[in-house]
Write a protein that holds these residues in place. Structure first.
Motif, PDB file in Angstrom:
ATOM      1  N   GLN A 185      63.670   5.591 -24.134  1.00  0.00           N
ATOM      2  CA  GLN A 185      62.578   6.477 -23.687  1.00  0.00           C
ATOM      3  C   GLN A 185      62.512   7.753 -24.510  1.00  0.00           C
ATOM      4  O   GLN A 185      61.465   8.360 -24.645  1.00  0.00           O
ATOM      5  CB  GLN A 185      62.781   6.909 -22.235  1.00  0.00           C
ATOM      6  CG  GLN A 185      62.801   5.787 -21.241  1.00  0.00           C
ATOM      7  CD  GLN A 185      63.418   6.277 -19.939  1.00  0.00           C
ATOM      8  OE1 GLN A 185      63.686   7.463 -19.755  1.00  0.00           O
ATOM      9  NE2 GLN A 185      63.634   5.335 -19.035  1.00  0.00           N
ATOM     10  N   GLY A 186      63.698   8.181 -24.963  1.00  0.00           N
ATOM     11  CA  GLY A 186      63.725   9.492 -25.596  1.00  0.00           C
ATOM     12  C   GLY A 186      64.346   9.443 -26.981  1.00  0.00           C
ATOM     13  O   GLY A 186      65.022   8.481 -27.339  1.00  0.00           O
ATOM     14  N   GLN A 241      65.955  21.520 -37.742  1.00  0.00           N
ATOM     15  CA  GLN A 241      64.900  21.994 -38.647  1.00  0.00           C
ATOM     16  C   GLN A 241      63.527  21.467 -38.258  1.00  0.00           C
ATOM     17  O   GLN A 241      62.540  22.186 -38.330  1.00  0.00           O
ATOM     18  CB  GLN A 241      65.208  21.723 -40.114  1.00  0.00           C
ATOM     19  CG  GLN A 241      66.012  20.532 -40.532  1.00  0.00           C
ATOM     20  CD  GLN A 241      67.483  20.628 -40.262  1.00  0.00           C
ATOM     21  OE1 GLN A 241      67.896  20.884 -39.135  1.00  0.00           O
ATOM     22  NE2 GLN A 241      68.282  20.391 -41.271  1.00  0.00           N
ATOM     23  N   PHE A 242      63.460  20.219 -37.793  1.00  0.00           N
ATOM     24  CA  PHE A 242      62.200  19.643 -37.334  1.00  0.00           C
ATOM     25  C   PHE A 242      61.740  20.372 -36.076  1.00  0.00           C
ATOM     26  O   PHE A 242      60.574  20.733 -35.916  1.00  0.00           O
ATOM     27  CB  PHE A 242      62.429  18.146 -37.064  1.00  0.00           C
ATOM     28  CG  PHE A 242      61.200  17.380 -36.657  1.00  0.00           C
ATOM     29  CD1 PHE A 242      59.934  17.766 -37.055  1.00  0.00           C
ATOM     30  CD2 PHE A 242      61.322  16.237 -35.861  1.00  0.00           C
ATOM     31  CE1 PHE A 242      58.810  17.047 -36.683  1.00  0.00           C
ATOM     32  CE2 PHE A 242      60.206  15.515 -35.486  1.00  0.00           C
ATOM     33  CZ  PHE A 242      58.963  15.928 -35.887  1.00  0.00           C
ATOM     34  N   TRP A 243      62.684  20.599 -35.192  1.00  0.00           N
ATOM     35  CA  TRP A 243      62.409  21.259 -33.923  1.00  0.00           C
ATOM     36  C   TRP A 243      61.823  22.654 -34.153  1.00  0.00           C
ATOM     37  O   TRP A 243      60.805  23.025 -33.579  1.00  0.00           O
ATOM     38  CB  TRP A 243      63.735  21.344 -33.143  1.00  0.00           C
ATOM     39  CG  TRP A 243      63.710  22.101 -31.867  1.00  0.00           C
ATOM     40  CD1 TRP A 243      62.931  21.859 -30.784  1.00  0.00           C
ATOM     41  CD2 TRP A 243      64.529  23.234 -31.534  1.00  0.00           C
ATOM     42  NE1 TRP A 243      63.219  22.757 -29.799  1.00  0.00           N
ATOM     43  CE2 TRP A 243      64.192  23.609 -30.229  1.00  0.00           C
ATOM     44  CE3 TRP A 243      65.520  23.945 -32.214  1.00  0.00           C
ATOM     45  CZ2 TRP A 243      64.812  24.690 -29.582  1.00  0.00           C
ATOM     46  CZ3 TRP A 243      66.130  24.998 -31.565  1.00  0.00           C
ATOM     47  CH2 TRP A 243      65.771  25.370 -30.266  1.00  0.00           C
ATOM     48  N   ARG A 244      62.451  23.410 -35.055  1.00  0.00           N
ATOM     49  CA  ARG A 244      61.970  24.765 -35.301  1.00  0.00           C
ATOM     50  C   ARG A 244      60.654  24.761 -36.065  1.00  0.00           C
ATOM     51  O   ARG A 244      59.739  25.497 -35.742  1.00  0.00           O
ATOM     52  CB  ARG A 244      62.992  25.559 -36.117  1.00  0.00           C
ATOM     53  CG  ARG A 244      64.214  25.926 -35.318  1.00  0.00           C
ATOM     54  CD  ARG A 244      65.030  27.000 -36.031  1.00  0.00           C
ATOM     55  NE  ARG A 244      66.334  27.140 -35.426  1.00  0.00           N
ATOM     56  CZ  ARG A 244      66.576  27.878 -34.350  1.00  0.00           C
ATOM     57  NH1 ARG A 244      65.594  28.549 -33.770  1.00  0.00           N
ATOM     58  NH2 ARG A 244      67.795  27.956 -33.847  1.00  0.00           N
ATOM     59  N   GLY A 275      60.737  17.339 -24.062  1.00  0.00           N
ATOM     60  CA  GLY A 275      59.704  16.681 -23.262  1.00  0.00           C
ATOM     61  C   GLY A 275      58.448  16.373 -24.055  1.00  0.00           C
ATOM     62  O   GLY A 275      57.622  15.574 -23.629  1.00  0.00           O
ATOM     63  N   ASP A 276      58.301  16.999 -25.239  1.00  0.00           N
ATOM     64  CA  ASP A 276      57.132  16.706 -26.082  1.00  0.00           C
ATOM     65  C   ASP A 276      57.126  15.237 -26.502  1.00  0.00           C
ATOM     66  O   ASP A 276      58.180  14.667 -26.776  1.00  0.00           O
ATOM     67  CB  ASP A 276      57.165  17.570 -27.351  1.00  0.00           C
ATOM     68  CG  ASP A 276      56.646  18.964 -27.087  1.00  0.00           C
ATOM     69  OD1 ASP A 276      56.230  19.211 -25.938  1.00  0.00           O
ATOM     70  OD2 ASP A 276      56.670  19.786 -28.016  1.00  0.00           O
ATOM     71  N   ALA A 286      57.698   8.454 -28.162  1.00  0.00           N
ATOM     72  CA  ALA A 286      58.878   8.740 -27.363  1.00  0.00           C
ATOM     73  C   ALA A 286      58.976  10.238 -27.159  1.00  0.00           C
ATOM     74  O   ALA A 286      58.430  11.028 -27.939  1.00  0.00           O
ATOM     75  CB  ALA A 286      60.134   8.218 -28.062  1.00  0.00           C
ATOM     76  N   ALA A 287      59.675  10.618 -26.088  1.00  0.00           N
ATOM     77  CA  ALA A 287      59.791  12.029 -25.753  1.00  0.00           C
ATOM     78  C   ALA A 287      60.999  12.631 -26.459  1.00  0.00           C
ATOM     79  O   ALA A 287      62.004  11.960 -26.680  1.00  0.00           O
ATOM     80  CB  ALA A 287      59.942  12.183 -24.249  1.00  0.00           C
ATOM     81  N   VAL A 288      60.876  13.905 -26.824  1.00  0.00           N
ATOM     82  CA  VAL A 288      62.006  14.635 -27.384  1.00  0.00           C
ATOM     83  C   VAL A 288      62.926  14.995 -26.221  1.00  0.00           C
ATOM     84  O   VAL A 288      62.505  15.658 -25.278  1.00  0.00           O
ATOM     85  CB  VAL A 288      61.528  15.916 -28.090  1.00  0.00           C
ATOM     86  CG1 VAL A 288      62.726  16.725 -28.566  1.00  0.00           C
ATOM     87  CG2 VAL A 288      60.627  15.566 -29.246  1.00  0.00           C
ATOM     88  N   VAL A 289      64.179  14.526 -26.255  1.00  0.00           N
ATOM     89  CA  VAL A 289      65.074  14.829 -25.142  1.00  0.00           C
ATOM     90  C   VAL A 289      66.240  15.728 -25.558  1.00  0.00           C
ATOM     91  O   VAL A 289      66.977  16.205 -24.714  1.00  0.00           O
ATOM     92  CB  VAL A 289      65.633  13.540 -24.480  1.00  0.00           C
ATOM     93  CG1 VAL A 289      64.512  12.758 -23.823  1.00  0.00           C
ATOM     94  CG2 VAL A 289      66.357  12.680 -25.501  1.00  0.00           C
ATOM     95  N   GLY A 290      66.386  15.958 -26.848  1.00  0.00           N
ATOM     96  CA  GLY A 290      67.478  16.831 -27.254  1.00  0.00           C
ATOM     97  C   GLY A 290      67.323  17.261 -28.703  1.00  0.00           C
ATOM     98  O   GLY A 290      66.547  16.682 -29.458  1.00  0.00           O
TER      99      GLY A 290
END
Lengths: 357, 803
Positions: free
Chosen positions: B559-560, B566-569, B576-577, B587-591
């Motif tokens: 699911q996640g 670096q991608f996150w920033r 949850g995105d 799929a959702a970003v979970v971490g």
């Protein structure tokens, strides 16, 4: 990875018959031997249509070669050429990019002042270029020769033909007014005294309508066209360096195909006389005599652009003049190809192709 | 003739003061050297980027790409050709030949546009072997060396090829990468005929990616080069301080000569031309030396820089330097320009001062008071600007602007702070000599302030960059320990071997962690998606920055996904995105996990989720969890059983060692530049003190006359130098820490995409302090020796003459 090197590679493998002597000398080593798994033309085979309109991947080289003598309503003369070459790196066909088949397209339009040329290259197997026998279609990129005849009918009897390049283009409609004509011995065309040969048939009876698009604008044209179909694996003998090839529409409605393969000596000539109703009469070897009348300096070399063409046994004796001396095909394998007119024992129009100069 | 006499008269000054000439020339040469060196490195790197662009991006042609990153069907290419478009297909991907990982670029030579003639396949045979099975790889000499024995494909070596990349026929590429019938992009040639059907009609699902003015690599490495350029400029600016003070002194000292020459009939114009010619001559000769030293510095540093660029960005830069006009001409230009700028004030004064007026160096001090108010104002504005940018601006340029404003503002403030400090000290002391000591220190400030500012900049840069690098290293090493948890890493040479390896290993290890990845385009950026199995190793060790409480369950269930920092920033993702990964896979970003040293974004998904979308994913590499004491045993059994070459079996310790080595090599350049800058600053300090000592006789003579011995005077001079040095060093510490903070929290985030915690290393400061102290003492020694060796008659002359 230059286009030039690709083209030269193409030349080495395939275009020996069209190419200059240096390419020929490189290429003959390969082509002289019938080995490497390619099929070799044999006498006595009958063409099977429509299948033989399509490609023969077991043979090394093949072409769909159309030349048209055209005229605008004001009488201005033009010539148009559309050719699709097939060249096999190995015999047979394979899927997708593994296909050993290479394709090359040439298109040209000639007027008395200009000669426009364009060239296309493609790999086989993926659909960028190819030929389908029925319903007939031969194409490379957006250039296309497409059968318009109904299924079951002669697929080459009615064709639409188009090619577009950056400078010029054309859209022509071709309708055959006569039958397909086998060349040589019922389609087995000898190319040398040593037995090199090709399978060869023509459709010389097209009536053409259509339009040319030129830098100066569009021109509506009508005229006559001639299609040659030829395939082989070893078309030239080792000592042959090029050829002079004529396709003539006589004003009487008769047609004449004649060529001379040049070598160190006399050369090898061959010709087929075609009656107005399409019956071929293959002439014996050496029945055709051709002699240069005038040469012109084209692309830095002396080219015999005007010829005396004689067939003494038939009382045929004409002199040809080109529409444009500079009908030079500046393609990766350069050659001379252009419309001609002739006068003498009979007059008419036609096309002349000269390679190896 | 007259001009010649005048010229020799002017030049005789340098003959009498060779040390001054040496200072001037060496200052100028050093400044030019650092500038040129940095420029040479940058030029070499840029040249290799454009080579990379030629190979990888077809020289800035537009491409058709799939907007959601899914593969392009080959039929799209055929459709375009049949519509008359002059286009050519490309399939790219990473492929491992044995232990060598290459970027494989599948091209179609017959349709490839002519302007992409990166590699000439040559005549006849080569093209045929290129497109005919078994196929051919076109690679650089270095790559060919690595590939020896790793592949059956024919190799063709081309100098124009990029290291680590290979051209191959598109058909072979599809087979190697197991992506038959797929393309990554379609190159659009520049020459197209008119009257074509629009692209959006022929291939509605594809979009045109216009050629970038700068390549990905250029973009990524921009910060690095900006960094180098900033360093080069800093060093040059410090160097100019030297030139400024030396030229000022030389003009001042030659004033009597000027006066005499003018009285003898040399026009002001002729004098100015002579002096200008002299300066340009010095600039050119020092510039030549500087360019030569710069070349040397650059060729010493380039291997390190190449390693850095390779390690950080995957950019391939050769380790050898070529002489490019763009940098050596710029070296000469900046030497001349710098000399002219730093002598402008002296030249101007030459034209303004009345012919017969006496020189009055003391008046400098008074006019300096006025200038200082302006300096304080400018410093305040700069510091405010720096703060404002910090709060509201974004981007790498803003990061460097914050740094620039901070450094410049702080250094402009330095003289005022020091002056205030000396005033306070003066007021609090009662002893006359001590009061004189402080007052005299303050009196010296105008002449020394530039050198002190240079010293402050160099020290602060050292503290800041040192703190940044050490913090980074500490974090990196800790992160490595977490990330490289498996004891042994093994790579099979082909899928068949991988199958056998899996079966064989199943009973011999505690757990088997497949390392599988695919290249994908997510949110328009190329990145890798890794697949992981559900294993305690990840739950226990993987370095998560933030994550949902049940993050690993969600990843395992498919699911996640996890994204790297670096991608996150960069994309400002939130937990949850939803991410569109490929085709219909969402799929959702979970971490979020930290991923240092990787320029690109990265996603981690459950292995099952990955293989169901990419059945062709390579399964060659594995991490093995075993008891540490079994590592050596399993290693040897692996090589016995499978004949794996040593490079295919790597243990954790070796991998960590390798990573650390790359890291250290990476910052070697920074360290070297730091030392060079400090060296230049020390030279600046020396030249300033030296300059001052020549002018200080009028100040010292009265004190001497009042009974202070020359020895005591010399002692006081040393003491004063130490006080100045100490004060500057103390001021440099907070500035350096502020610099480190900006580097870690602003510049790094913008440049690399990760933010690092800041650690403080006081021992490093002590070391730096000692180095700077040594520089200060050395710089004070020569002027001091002159003072102690001064004949009393010289001191007496002060009272006899005006000068």
């Amino acid at each position: 990875m230059s286009v030039r090197s690709i083209a030269i590679a193409f030349a080495v493998t395939t275009m020996v018959s069209l190419s200059g002597s240096h390419a020929a000398s490189e290429g003959f080593g390969d082509l002289g031997s019938p080995a490497e798994g390619f099929s070799v033309p044999r006498p006595g085979l009958l063409f099977r249509f429509p299948a033989d309109h399509g490609p023969h991947p077991d043979f090394r080289i093949e072409w769909w070669y159309l030349t048209a003598n055209l005229e605008a309503p004001d009488g201005t003369q033009y010539g148009a050429q559309w050719t699709l070459f097939r060249s096999a790196l190995a015999p047979g066909e394979a899927r997708e990019w593994s296909s050993p088949q290479l394709w090359m397209g040439h298109a040209a339009v000639t007027s008395s002042k200009d000669h426009f040329v364009s060239e296309r290259m493609s790999r086989g197997g993926v659909g960028q270029a190819g030929v389908v026998a029925e319903p007939f279609s031969a194409w490379i990129d957006d250039w296309q020769m497409k059968g318009q005849a109904a299924p079951g009918a002669d697929q080459l009897a009615d064709l639409s033909l188009s090619a577009t390049a950056e400078e010029f283009g054309y859209e022509l409609r071709l309708s055959a007014t006569g039958p397909l004509v086998p060349q040589g011995d019922n389609g087995y065309s000898l190319k040398s005294a040593k037995g090199q040969a090709s399978y060869y048939y023509s459709q010389p009876f097209y009536a053409v309508t259509g339009s040319l698009s030129l830098p100066a604008g569009n021109v509506e044209v009508t005229g006559k066209a001639w299609l040659d179909r030829e395939w082989s694996s070893q078309p030239l003998a080792e000592d042959q360096i090029g050829w002079d090839w004529f396709s003539l529409h006589l004003d009487t409605g008769e047609k004449l195909m004649g060529f001379r393969l040049r070598d160190e000596g006399e050369g090898y000539t061959s010709a087929t006389w075609v009656t107005a109703d399409g019956r071929p009469d293959p002439l014996p070897a050496a029945a055709l005599k051709i002699v240069p009348v005038r040469t012109a300096k084209v692309a830095g070399r002396q080219i015999p652009v005007s010829w005396n063409v004689r067939i003494p046994s038939r009382g045929f004796d004409v002199t040809t003049q080109p529409l444009n001396d500079h009908a030079w095909m500046s393609t990766s394998v350069p050659y001379w190809e252009g419309p001609i007119v002739f006068d003498g024992s009979v007059s008419g129009r036609g096309y002349l192709e000269m390679t190896g100069y | 003739m007259k001009m010649w006499t005048a010229a020799t008269a002017l030049l005789s000054h340098w003959r009498r003061r060779p040390l001054q000439l040496g200072t001037l020339l060496s200052g100028l040469a050093l400044a030019t050297a650092l500038w040129t060196g940095v420029q040479a490195i940058n030029a070499e790197a840029r040249a290799s980027y454009s080579r990379a662009a030629a190979v990888l991006d077809q020289n800035g042609l537009a491409n058709l790409v799939s907007p959601n990153g899914s593969p392009i069907p080959q039929s799209a290419f055929v459709r375009l050709r049949r519509a008359g478009w002059n286009v050519s297909p490309v399939l790219e991907g990473d492929y491992r030949f044995g232990v060598t990982r290459l970027k494989v670029i599948g091209i179609e030579p017959l349709t490839m546009p002519a302007q992409t003639n990166t590699v000439d396949l040559g005549i006849g045979g080569d093209l045929l072997s290129f497109i005919t099975p078994p196929g051919m790889l076109v690679v650089s000499p270095a790559t060919a060396e690595k590939l020896r024995g790793q592949t059956d494909l024919a190799l063709r070596i081309s100098d124009r090829m990029l290291d680590g990349a290979a051209f191959i026929d598109i058909g072979m590429a599809q087979r190697l990468l197991r992506r038959e019938g797929e393309l990554s992009r379609i190159v659009i040639a520049e020459n197209q005929r008119s009257g074509l059907e629009p692209l959006e009609k022929v291939v509605p699902t594809l979009s045109v990616r216009e050629p970038n003015a700068e390549t990905d690599v250029e973009h990524l490495t921009e910060s690095f080069h900006l960094n180098l350029t900033a360093f080069g400029f800093l060093a040059f600016a410090v160097g100019l301080f030297i030139v400024y003070s030396t030229i000022g002194l030389a003009f001042e000292q030659r004033r009597p000569t000027f006066r005499t020459l003018r009285c003898l009939g040399v026009s002001l114009r002729a004098l100015a031309v002579l002096l200008l010619a002299e300066l340009v001559f010095f600039a050119l000769s020092a510039g030549a030396v500087g360019v030569a030293i710069g070349y040397l510095v650059a060729s010493l540093l380039l291997p390190g820089v190449a390693a850095t660029l390779e390690g950080l960005y995957g950019a391939s830069v050769p380790g050898t330097l070529s002489l490019r006009p763009e940098w050596w001409i710029s070296g000469f230009a900046i030497a001349v320009a710098g000399t002219l700028v730093s002598s402008a004030q002296s030249m101007l004064r030459l034209t303004r001062v009345p012919l017969l007026a006496a020189a009055q160096p003391q008046t400098w001090g008074r006019s300096w008071q006025a200038g200082r108010r302006f300096q304080v104002l400018a410093a305040a504005v700069l510091l405010a600007l720096s703060g404002t940018l910090l709060l509201w601006a974004e981007g790498l340029a803003a990061g460097f602007a914050i740094l620039g404003c901070l450094l410049l503002g702080a250094s402009l403030l330095l003289p005022t702070v020091l002056s205030g400090f000396f005033t306070v000290m003066q007021r609090t002391s009662s002893c006359a000599l001590v009061r004189w000591f402080w007052a005299d220190a303050r009196q010296q400030l105008p002449g020394l302030s530039l050198a002190l500012m240079a010293l402050l900049l160099a020290l602060a840069a050292n503290v800041g960059v040192g703190t940044m690098v050490s913090s980074f290293r500490l974090t990196f090493v800790g992160w490595l320990d977490q990330r490289l948890a498996a004891e042994l890493y093994v790579a099979a040479r082909n899928e068949g071997e991988a199958d056998r390896l899996r079966t064989w290993l199943a009973t011999k290890v505690d757990s088997l962690l497949p390392i599988s990845s695919v290249d994908a385009e997510i949110r328009g950026q190329p990145m890798q998606i890794f697949g992981v199995v559900d294993d305690p190793t990840y739950r226990k060790h993987w370095p998560l920055i933030i994550g949902m409480p049940d993050v690993w369950d969600r990843v395992a269930s498919g699911q996640g996904v996890l994204v790297n920092e670096q991608f996150w920033r960069r994309d400002q993702l939130r937990i949850g995105d939803q991410l569109e990964l490929a085709g219909d896979w969402r799929a959702a970003v979970v971490g979020v996990y930290s991923d240092y040293g990787n320029p690109k974004g990265q996603v981690i998904a459950g292995l099952n989720a990955l293989t169901s979308r990419y059945p062709q994913v390579s399964r060659l590499r594995y991490g093995l969890r075993i008891q540490p004491d079994q590592v050596a045993d399993l290693r040897s059994r692996l090589s016995d059983e499978f004949g794996l070459p040593p490079g295919n079996v790597v243990d954790q310790a070796a991998l960590k060692e390798q990573s650390r080595r790359i890291f250290d090599r990476t910052f070697l350049v920074t360290g070297a530049l730091n030392i060079f800058t400090l060296g230049v600053a020390a030279l600046a300090m020396f030249s300033s003190l030296f300059t001052l000592s020549e002018m200080r006789l009028p100040q010292l003579a009265p004190v001497w006359a009042l009974g202070v011995t020359r020895r005591d005077l010399a002692l006081l001079e040393v003491l004063r130098t130490l006080v100045l040095w100490l004060a500057t060093f103390i001021a440099a510490l907070p500035l350096g820490l502020a610099l480190a903070w900006v580097l870690l929290a602003v510049v790094n985030v913008e440049a690399f995409g990760w933010r690092l915690p800041m650690y403080i290393f006081p021992y490093e400061w002590i070391r730096l302090g000692l180095v700077a102290l040594a520089a200060a003492v050395v710089s004070a020694l020569i002027p001091l020796r002159r003072l102690t060796g001064l004949a009393p008659s010289e001191l007496l002359k002060v009272f006899a003459n005006e000068r």
